[in-house]
Scaffold this motif. Structure first.
Motif, mmCIF file in Angstrom:
data_model
loop_
_atom_site.group_PDB
_atom_site.id
_atom_site.type_symbol
_atom_site.label_atom_id
_atom_site.label_comp_id
_atom_site.label_asym_id
_atom_site.label_seq_id
_atom_site.Cartn_x
_atom_site.Cartn_y
_atom_site.Cartn_z
ATOM 1 N N HIS A 2 0.837 -1.195 0.000
ATOM 2 C CA HIS A 2 0.000 0.000 0.000
ATOM 3 C C HIS A 2 0.877 1.251 0.000
ATOM 4 O O HIS A 2 1.822 1.361 0.759
ATOM 5 C CB HIS A 2 -0.900 -0.003 1.231
ATOM 6 C CG HIS A 2 -1.776 1.193 1.320
ATOM 7 N ND1 HIS A 2 -2.834 1.392 0.465
ATOM 8 C CD2 HIS A 2 -1.753 2.256 2.145
ATOM 9 C CE1 HIS A 2 -3.420 2.542 0.773
ATOM 10 N NE2 HIS A 2 -2.780 3.078 1.790
ATOM 11 N N ARG A 3 0.555 2.204 -0.873
ATOM 12 C CA ARG A 3 1.294 3.464 -0.954
ATOM 13 C C ARG A 3 0.328 4.623 -0.865
ATOM 14 O O ARG A 3 -0.754 4.580 -1.428
ATOM 15 C CB ARG A 3 2.040 3.565 -2.286
ATOM 16 C CG ARG A 3 3.077 2.516 -2.483
ATOM 17 C CD ARG A 3 3.763 2.728 -3.812
ATOM 18 N NE ARG A 3 4.656 1.611 -4.048
ATOM 19 C CZ ARG A 3 4.863 1.051 -5.213
ATOM 20 N NH1 ARG A 3 4.256 1.509 -6.274
ATOM 21 N NH2 ARG A 3 5.692 0.055 -5.323
ATOM 22 N N GLU A 4 0.748 5.672 -0.170
ATOM 23 C CA GLU A 4 -0.037 6.896 -0.102
ATOM 24 C C GLU A 4 0.855 8.055 -0.499
ATOM 25 O O GLU A 4 2.004 8.137 -0.075
ATOM 26 C CB GLU A 4 -0.559 7.115 1.313
ATOM 27 C CG GLU A 4 -1.641 6.132 1.705
ATOM 28 C CD GLU A 4 -2.272 6.500 3.029
ATOM 29 O OE1 GLU A 4 -2.607 7.682 3.225
ATOM 30 O OE2 GLU A 4 -2.420 5.595 3.857
ATOM 31 N N LYS A 5 0.300 8.974 -1.285
ATOM 32 C CA LYS A 5 1.083 10.126 -1.724
ATOM 33 C C LYS A 5 1.411 11.014 -0.534
ATOM 34 O O LYS A 5 0.539 11.365 0.259
ATOM 35 C CB LYS A 5 0.325 10.921 -2.784
ATOM 36 C CG LYS A 5 1.142 12.073 -3.328
ATOM 37 C CD LYS A 5 0.430 12.803 -4.439
ATOM 38 C CE LYS A 5 1.228 14.029 -4.842
ATOM 39 N NZ LYS A 5 0.571 14.796 -5.891
ATOM 40 N N LEU A 6 2.680 11.374 -0.427
ATOM 41 C CA LEU A 6 3.144 12.262 0.628
ATOM 42 C C LEU A 6 3.284 13.688 0.107
ATOM 43 O O LEU A 6 2.836 14.642 0.740
ATOM 44 C CB LEU A 6 4.482 11.761 1.179
ATOM 45 C CG LEU A 6 5.082 12.521 2.341
ATOM 46 C CD1 LEU A 6 4.163 12.478 3.555
ATOM 47 C CD2 LEU A 6 6.451 11.939 2.694
ATOM 48 N N TYR A 22 1.993 13.104 8.200
ATOM 49 C CA TYR A 22 1.493 11.879 7.584
ATOM 50 C C TYR A 22 0.676 11.160 8.650
ATOM 51 O O TYR A 22 1.219 10.730 9.669
ATOM 52 C CB TYR A 22 2.628 10.997 7.084
ATOM 53 C CG TYR A 22 2.147 9.645 6.603
ATOM 54 C CD1 TYR A 22 1.406 9.542 5.435
ATOM 55 C CD2 TYR A 22 2.400 8.495 7.337
ATOM 56 C CE1 TYR A 22 0.938 8.317 5.007
ATOM 57 C CE2 TYR A 22 1.939 7.266 6.905
ATOM 58 C CZ TYR A 22 1.213 7.181 5.747
ATOM 59 O OH TYR A 22 0.744 5.968 5.322
ATOM 60 N N LEU A 90 10.139 5.250 1.256
ATOM 61 C CA LEU A 90 9.510 6.127 0.271
ATOM 62 C C LEU A 90 9.691 5.545 -1.118
ATOM 63 O O LEU A 90 10.649 4.815 -1.385
ATOM 64 C CB LEU A 90 10.136 7.523 0.316
ATOM 65 C CG LEU A 90 10.051 8.259 1.650
ATOM 66 C CD1 LEU A 90 10.722 9.617 1.535
ATOM 67 C CD2 LEU A 90 8.614 8.416 2.112
ATOM 68 N N TYR A 91 8.779 5.906 -2.009
ATOM 69 C CA TYR A 91 8.803 5.444 -3.393
ATOM 70 C C TYR A 91 8.465 6.654 -4.250
ATOM 71 O O TYR A 91 7.512 7.369 -3.971
ATOM 72 C CB TYR A 91 7.767 4.329 -3.575
ATOM 73 C CG TYR A 91 7.606 3.850 -4.978
ATOM 74 C CD1 TYR A 91 8.525 2.974 -5.543
ATOM 75 C CD2 TYR A 91 6.525 4.264 -5.749
ATOM 76 C CE1 TYR A 91 8.369 2.528 -6.846
ATOM 77 C CE2 TYR A 91 6.360 3.822 -7.044
ATOM 78 C CZ TYR A 91 7.294 2.956 -7.585
ATOM 79 O OH TYR A 91 7.131 2.517 -8.879
ATOM 80 N N ASP A 93 7.442 8.091 -7.963
ATOM 81 C CA ASP A 93 6.865 7.691 -9.247
ATOM 82 C C ASP A 93 6.330 8.931 -9.948
ATOM 83 O O ASP A 93 5.500 9.659 -9.374
ATOM 84 C CB ASP A 93 5.745 6.672 -9.018
ATOM 85 C CG ASP A 93 5.182 6.130 -10.315
ATOM 86 O OD1 ASP A 93 5.931 5.977 -11.297
ATOM 87 O OD2 ASP A 93 3.964 5.847 -10.351
ATOM 88 N N ASP A 96 6.129 12.209 -8.002
ATOM 89 C CA ASP A 96 5.429 12.209 -6.712
ATOM 90 C C ASP A 96 6.120 11.265 -5.743
ATOM 91 O O ASP A 96 6.644 10.226 -6.131
ATOM 92 C CB ASP A 96 3.975 11.801 -6.888
ATOM 93 C CG ASP A 96 3.154 12.855 -7.605
ATOM 94 O OD1 ASP A 96 3.425 14.058 -7.393
ATOM 95 O OD2 ASP A 96 2.247 12.479 -8.359
ATOM 96 N N TYR A 98 5.717 8.817 -2.555
ATOM 97 C CA TYR A 98 4.743 7.978 -1.858
ATOM 98 C C TYR A 98 5.406 7.345 -0.648
ATOM 99 O O TYR A 98 6.576 6.996 -0.696
ATOM 100 C CB TYR A 98 4.210 6.881 -2.775
ATOM 101 C CG TYR A 98 3.434 7.414 -3.949
ATOM 102 C CD1 TYR A 98 2.051 7.567 -3.865
ATOM 103 C CD2 TYR A 98 4.069 7.779 -5.127
ATOM 104 C CE1 TYR A 98 1.336 8.082 -4.939
ATOM 105 C CE2 TYR A 98 3.368 8.286 -6.203
ATOM 106 C CZ TYR A 98 1.992 8.436 -6.104
ATOM 107 O OH TYR A 98 1.292 8.940 -7.159
ATOM 108 N N THR A 100 5.282 4.133 1.982
ATOM 109 C CA THR A 100 4.777 2.751 1.981
ATOM 110 C C THR A 100 4.715 2.187 3.373
ATOM 111 O O THR A 100 5.342 2.697 4.280
ATOM 112 C CB THR A 100 5.663 1.853 1.110
ATOM 113 O OG1 THR A 100 6.985 1.884 1.608
ATOM 114 C CG2 THR A 100 5.666 2.293 -0.313
#
Length: 100
Positions: A2-6, A22, A90-91, A93, A96, A98, A100
């Motif tokens: 699951h990823r959420e935009k930070l 967050y 963090l990821y 893409d 942006d 994200y 995790t």
């Protein structure tokens, strides 16, 4: 996973620390040599705000008593802090960031 935009990657200037919320956490998000990292925004020595600190030789230094932390792992690197802070994966893409 699951990823959420930070945030957007451009929101984090090179060589600086930006405080971001967050969920119920305050994070110290930094960009060092192009790599964006996030750790808890609270020094384990005396609860100082790491986001108000500086980046020195690749470490985040607390503004209160000079304890330094690894921005990737959250590991306490110098006294007076002896306990690490949490770090977050963090990821990135398409510009942006994200969490995790």
């Amino acid at each position: 996973m699951h990823r959420e935009k930070l945030c957007a990657a451009i929101d984090i200037p090179e060589g600086e620390i930006v405080v971001m919320q967050y969920k119920n956490k305050s994070l110290a998000v930094s960009k060092i040599n192009g790599e964006i990292t996030a750790i808890d925004n609270i020094c384990t020595h005396d609860n100082g705000p790491l986001g108000d600190g500086k980046i020195v030789r690749g470490s985040i230094v607390c503004p209160r008593h000079g304890a330094s932390f690894d921005p990737k792992t959250g590991r306490a690197l110098t006294l007076p802090a002896v306990k690490s802070v949490c770090s977050y994966e963090l990821y990135i893409d398409e510009g942006d960031v994200y969490i995790t």
